[in-house]
Scaffold this active site. Structure first.
Site, PDB file in Angstrom:
ATOM      1  CG  PHE A 189      -1.977   1.013   1.195  1.00 49.33           C
ATOM      2  CD1 PHE A 189      -3.148   0.794   0.489  1.00 49.33           C
ATOM      3  CD2 PHE A 189      -1.816   2.231   1.845  1.00 49.33           C
ATOM      4  CE1 PHE A 189      -4.140   1.761   0.432  1.00 49.33           C
ATOM      5  CE2 PHE A 189      -2.800   3.202   1.790  1.00 49.33           C
ATOM      6  CZ  PHE A 189      -3.965   2.964   1.081  1.00 49.33           C
ATOM      7  NE  ARG A 193      -9.744  -3.176  -2.611  1.00 46.63           N
ATOM      8  CZ  ARG A 193      -9.208  -2.498  -1.604  1.00 46.63           C
ATOM      9  NH1 ARG A 193      -8.008  -2.784  -1.165  1.00 46.63           N
ATOM     10  NH2 ARG A 193      -9.876  -1.532  -1.020  1.00 46.63           N
ATOM     11  CG  ASP A 234      -0.410  -2.515   6.902  1.00 47.91           C
ATOM     12  OD1 ASP A 234      -1.542  -2.839   7.304  1.00 47.91           O
ATOM     13  OD2 ASP A 234      -0.203  -1.516   6.187  1.00 47.91           O
ATOM     14  CE1 TYR A 238      -9.745   2.629   6.464  1.00 51.97           C
ATOM     15  CE2 TYR A 238      -8.978   3.896   8.340  1.00 51.97           C
ATOM     16  CZ  TYR A 238      -8.771   3.404   7.067  1.00 51.97           C
ATOM     17  OH  TYR A 238      -7.604   3.675   6.405  1.00 51.97           O
ATOM     18  CE  LYS A 239      -8.076  -1.075   5.125  1.00 48.12           C
ATOM     19  NZ  LYS A 239      -8.394  -0.112   4.086  1.00 48.12           N
TER      20      LYS A 239
HETATM   21  C1  LIG Z   1      -2.678  -1.948   3.814  1.00 47.36           C
HETATM   22  C2  LIG Z   1      -2.901  -0.535   4.238  1.00 47.36           C
HETATM   23  N1  LIG Z   1      -1.943   0.098   4.932  1.00 47.36           N
HETATM   24  C3  LIG Z   1      -2.105   1.382   5.325  1.00 47.36           C
HETATM   25  C4  LIG Z   1      -3.253   2.077   5.037  1.00 47.36           C
HETATM   26  C5  LIG Z   1      -3.354   3.536   5.445  1.00 47.36           C
HETATM   27  O1  LIG Z   1      -4.244   3.738   6.441  1.00 47.36           O
HETATM   28  P1  LIG Z   1      -4.612   5.233   6.910  1.00 47.36           P
HETATM   29  O2  LIG Z   1      -4.963   5.999   5.686  1.00 47.36           O
HETATM   30  O3  LIG Z   1      -5.799   5.035   7.784  1.00 47.36           O
HETATM   31  O4  LIG Z   1      -3.434   5.796   7.595  1.00 47.36           O
HETATM   32  C6  LIG Z   1      -4.286   1.460   4.326  1.00 47.36           C
HETATM   33  C7  LIG Z   1      -5.542   2.173   4.007  1.00 47.36           C
HETATM   34  O5  LIG Z   1      -6.441   1.701   3.382  1.00 47.36           O
HETATM   35  C8  LIG Z   1      -4.097   0.116   3.915  1.00 47.36           C
HETATM   36  O6  LIG Z   1      -5.043  -0.522   3.206  1.00 47.36           O
END
Ligand SMILES: Cc1ncc(COP(=O)(O)O)c(C=O)c1O
Length: 405
Positions: free
Chosen positions: A127, A378, A204, A229-230
């Site tokens: 990500f 997705r 993560d 939040y997921k």
């Molecule tokens: C795998 C992963 N890492 C990090 C994040 C970043 O999260 P945030 O924007 O809440 O900091 C996300 C957001 O969707 C994610 O899917």
């Protein structure tokens, strides 16, 4: 034979988690909501709990509420989340800030715990926030990034990780479930490899928390972060969680040394001394409405049971792959997720030349998926809220769209 709508309805009737749908505000707009892996639906109890906190605790008790419970919420709710789905004993998890901010803290903390080592290992398909932060933290510390370049459906393998690890490695940051393909890595095996060279493993867990059982303590994970939040349904921008294994507490340090991470917050002393507990990972005043939202939502996961949630996630993703194979693959789509459910998280991704157009048409037909550049759709399946019939209808609508192209 391809499953029929009646087959899907029969699966719903036999589903022990089906009653949990009544725990959520479902609305009547989408025909199917397949984006709970980006933003979960709102649990009714979360709405009530947040209102209660705002109206009675904030409105009624005002500043007294800090002493009456708010001060300890980050670690109390962290412990509850850890027990419900992280496989972590109390005292190692807090709820705070965002995943991005917590990754920043963990990258520095992990590198500080391995002084003299000058490499961070990360994945070039991870990500964006993970990649960007690895680059900036490595840059600011004069360290080098060793990038893994996996096939996203296969994920990081034992041999590919071995190739980049050495006694120079301080920290390895990996995503447990890939945000695009849904490929799920073997936490225990990869963490053990990282430990063989004396480095630390940071995970993560954004796409696994609340949908895949984790065993952070048993798998000897050092550091972890994830969002709420997921699959944890705590609401847009709800605060994230952060885990530090007990063996690192006391020595772990992080760069945002605000007063909430100091040993005695209310001493207001002249110099900083880190709290010896997991509180060392906090920074500033907790966002109370967000943390109580996490608490309420986590209670649903605890009631449903993470093993039952995983069982349904496997069944939903299996049905999804079956219908995609029958209806969309003949029209130029591919399954861009592992076919083996044991190697897959809670979403299935499909890929095709006309994905952007198809995704837009799905939206117009009130089937809500998630589009990821350049050509991925997705399909996020949330076991507490997605029914088999809802999934069947979504793919039936999509079949109509691709047939008409
Ligand atoms: C795998 C992963 N890492 C990090 C994040 C970043 O999260 P945030 O924007 O809440 O900091 C996300 C957001 O969707 C994610 O899917």
């Amino acid at each position: 034979m391809t499953s029929t709508y009646d087959d899907a309805v029969a699966l719903d009737r036999a589903d022990p988690l089906a009653p949990f749908r009544a725990e959520f505000l479902m609305g009547d707009d989408p025909v199917a909501y397949l984006d709970g892996n980006s933003l979960g639906r709102p649990p009714l109890r979360t709405l009530e709990r947040v209102e209660q906190t705002l109206r009675h605790e904030w409105g009624g008790r005002l500043i007294r509420s800090w002493e009456e419970g708010w001060l300890d919420l980050p670690e109390q709710v962290g412990d509850r989340l850890a027990a419900a789905c992280l496989g972590a004993a109390p005292g190692q998890t807090v709820i705070a800030e965002s995943t991005s901010v917590n990754i920043f803290k963990l990258l520095h903390a992990g590198c500080d715990l391995r002084p003299g080592r000058d490499e961070i290992v990360a994945t070039d398909s991870d990500f964006p926030t993970d990649r960007y932060l690895v680059e900036s933290v490595a840059g600011s510390r004069g360290m080098t990034v060793r990038w893994l370049r996996p096939n996203i459906v296969e994920g990081v393998t034992e041999s590919s990780l071995r190739e980049v690890l050495s006694e120079r490695t301080a920290l390895v940051l990996l995503s447990h479930v890939d945000y695009r393909s849904g490929a799920m890595l073997d936490v225990r095996m990869l963490t053990a490899l990282v430990h063989e060279v004396g480095a630390l493993a940071a995970w993560d867990l954004c796409h696994s928390a609340g949908v895949v059982p984790l065993a952070l303590d048993a798998d000897a994970v050092d550091l972890a972060v994830g969002c709420t939040y997921k699959y944890l349904n705590a609401g847009p921008g709800a605060p994230a969680f952060l885990y530090v294994a007990a063996q690192h507490l006391g020595s772990v340090r992080q760069p945002i040394t605000g007063w909430w991470s100091s040993a005695d917050r209310f001493a207001m002393g002249p110099t900083y001394e880190a709290d010896p507990s997991i509180r060392a990972m906090l920074s500033g005043t907790a966002y109370v409405p967000g943390i109580v939202a996490v608490d309420a939502s986590v209670s649903l996961v605890a009631e449903a049971g993470i093993e039952a949630i995983r069982t349904k996630a496997v069944a939903l993703t299996d049905l999804c792959v079956e219908l995609v194979d029958a209806w969309l693959v003949p029209h130029g789509f591919e399954v861009a997720s592992p076919r083996d459910a044991a190697r897959r998280g809670g979403h299935v991704t499909i890929q095709g030349d006309r994905s952007r157009e198809v995704s837009a048409a799905m939206y117009a037909a009130k089937v809500v998926p998630d589009f990821r550049n350049p050509d991925m759709i997705r399909l996020g399946l949330s076991p507490l809220t997605t029914s088999y019939a809802e999934l069947w209808r979504a793919l039936d609508v999509t079949r109509g769209i691709v047939e008409a192209l």
